[in-house]
Design an enzyme around this catalytic site. Structure first.
Site, short mmCIF file in Angstrom:
data_model
loop_
_atom_site.label_atom_id
_atom_site.label_comp_id
_atom_site.label_asym_id
_atom_site.label_seq_id
_atom_site.Cartn_x
_atom_site.Cartn_y
_atom_site.Cartn_z
N PHE A 1 0.92 -1.28 0.02
CA PHE A 1 -0.10 -0.03 -0.03
C PHE A 1 0.79 1.15 -0.02
CE2 PHE A 1 -2.41 3.54 1.52
CZ PHE A 1 -3.53 3.56 0.80
N ASP B 1 9.37 2.87 1.95
CA ASP B 1 7.99 3.55 2.60
C ASP B 1 7.77 3.46 3.95
OD1 ASP B 1 5.63 4.56 2.86
OD2 ASP B 1 4.36 3.85 1.21
N LYS C 1 2.25 10.87 7.38
CA LYS C 1 1.52 10.65 8.81
C LYS C 1 1.93 11.17 9.80
CE LYS C 1 -1.16 7.04 6.82
NZ LYS C 1 -0.92 5.58 6.10
C1 LIG Z 1 -0.83 5.78 4.65
C2 LIG Z 1 0.17 5.29 3.74
C3 LIG Z 1 0.52 5.88 2.32
C4 LIG Z 1 -0.50 6.91 1.76
O1 LIG Z 1 -0.39 8.00 2.40
P1 LIG Z 1 -1.74 9.14 2.31
O2 LIG Z 1 -1.15 10.36 3.26
O3 LIG Z 1 -2.80 8.57 2.47
O4 LIG Z 1 -1.46 9.71 0.73
C5 LIG Z 1 1.43 5.52 1.61
N1 LIG Z 1 2.22 4.30 2.13
C6 LIG Z 1 1.94 3.84 3.20
C7 LIG Z 1 2.87 2.73 3.89
C8 LIG Z 1 0.98 4.11 4.23
O5 LIG Z 1 0.69 3.47 5.18
#
Ligand SMILES: *Cc1c(COP(=O)(O)O)cnc(C)c1O
Length: 404
Positions: A145, A230, A259
């Site tokens: 994700f 990520d 985040k």
């Molecule tokens: C939440 C998340 C995203 C996307 O972040 P947004 O602020 O919702 O665009 C990307 N990678 C990971 C691992 C995430 O948990």
């Protein structure tokens, strides 16, 4: 306060009537938050075990965050990048010092920071690795994700995220998560980068096998690929280290953050890397009107200071251990796995009488908000400021709901 506004049922009806149907929230309407607790419009208190998918690691309305936000808001909020501000330079410097990196490109959402990493990796591939024009490949993993843009869902393996949204961006390969052999086979002369999560959060807190990230690191070194981690969800203390990659003793070439970087008060994200990689951009090739705005930078600076000064990674390690032992002690034959690191934990249920969603509804009735993923897994990721007493309070209720 609550008595003056519409009631919860009315508010949910309004949201259903006027909102797109792209989320299915639990039936609770939140009106305020404080630390690990949320309060609904009837002033019922809930412990937040989701933390906005780890965006609220500092807890709701952390007093220092509220002060940083309001002081900066009164001074200067938005300039665009057409001018310098007195916040952006110090923010990027402090983030480099924390990560041991050289350069930062600030954006707003996680998805934008991932897009930034993808664009930087492609250009790096063309100008530093001499990949033929238009041929650069990036390798990603099943179950990933990384956000919701059309390019990012191009390399999702989740049918729901893709089905109606073609055509997709080419140039991505998807291989099984945790399989270093598959990675070795997938690399070609046109590969510029590997994009990977240290733990797959949205997939249900999937922890890769021991040594996987070290194998990925070694392959990236051998084949001259950028390792792009990520850590939007796992970074900034969540897993019991400042960054999840520290558990494996490796370092990425590109670190993607979001985040919790906003301290739970507003969105800010960043791609962080070397001068060689983020130095590839020239003015105009990439950007964002709000990216790196002074309000967000001031908040991120305070968020980073709190993480370090209050040792939130250490708290996540200690309290995560306590929460995990409690979850492991629950007796329910339907529980097939308890996994995660620090305060990013999940309980997986096998087939049985109740769905993960039903367990979450049971938790809500006991004053705990948690969210299921993929119908089988309940994630526990409270704010990192949670105390021992609060963990024990939660465990009593979780045990009651899960064991019954
Ligand atoms: C939440 C998340 C995203 C996307 O972040 P947004 O602020 O919702 O665009 C990307 N990678 C990971 C691992 C995430 O948990």
């Amino acid at each position: 306060m609550a008595a003056h506004g519409p009631d919860a049922k009315t508010l949910m009806e309004i949201a259903d009537a006027y909102g797109s149907n792209n989320y299915r929230p639990l039936p609770v309407v939140i009106a305020r938050g404080e630390g690990v607790f949320l309060y609904d419009v009837d002033d019922r208190r809930y412990m937040d075990m989701l933390s906005a998918y780890s965006a609220v690691s500092h807890g709701h309305s952390h007093p220092r965050m509220v002060r940083a936000l309001s002081e900066q808001a009164a001074r200067l909020c938005v300039t665009s990048r057409a001018f310098h501000s007195d916040q952006i330079g110090p923010f990027m410097k402090e983030l480099c010092e924390l990560t041991g990196m050289e350069k930062v490109l600030p954006m707003n959402t996680g998805a934008e920071a991932v897009e930034t990493a993808v664009k930087a990796a492609r250009k790096w591939g063309y100008v530093k690795k001499n990949i033929p024009a238009g041929q650069a490949e990036i390798i990603a993993f099943e179950g990933n994700f990384h956000g919701r843009t059309t390019t990012i869902v191009s390399f999702s393996s989740e049918e729901l995220y893709k089905k109606y949204f073609a055509p997709f961006t080419p140039g991505f390969k998807i291989i099984p998560y945790g399989d270093a052999g598959a990675l070795r086979d997938a690399v070609t002369d046109n590969t510029c980068a590997v994009l990977v999560e240290a733990i797959q959060g949205e997939a249900g807190v999937r922890v890769p096998p021991d040594g996987f990230l070290r194998d990925v690191r070694r392959l990236c070194d051998e084949r001259n690929l950028l390792l792009m981690l990520d850590e939007i969800q796992t970074g900034l203390g969540r897993t019991g280290k400042m960054f999840c990659y520290e558990h494996d003793g490796i370092r990425p070439d590109v670190l993607i953050l979001g985040k919790a970087l906003g301290g739970g008060v507003l969105p800010i994200s960043a791609a962080v890397s070397s001068a060689e990689v983020l130095g590839v951009f020239v003015p105009g090739e990439h950007g964002s009107t709000f990216g790196g705005n002074p309000l967000a930078c001031a908040c991120a600076r305070e968020a980073l200071r709190i993480l370090v000064e209050d040792d939130l990674p250490g708290r996540a390690a200690r309290l995560g251990g306590r929460l995990r032992s409690g979850l492991e002690a629950i007796k329910n034959d339907q529980i097939i796995d308890v996994r995660g690191k620090g305060l990013l934990l999940a309980v997986e249920f096998g087939p049985g009488e109740r769905t993960a969603r039903q367990y979450c509804e049971g938790l809500m009735a006991e004053g705990i908000l948690a969210k299921e993923t993929h119908g089988t897994t309940v994630r526990f990721a409270p704010p990192l400021v949670i105390t021992e007493e609060q963990v024990d309070w939660a465990l009593e209720r979780i045990t009651k709901v899960f064991a019954s």
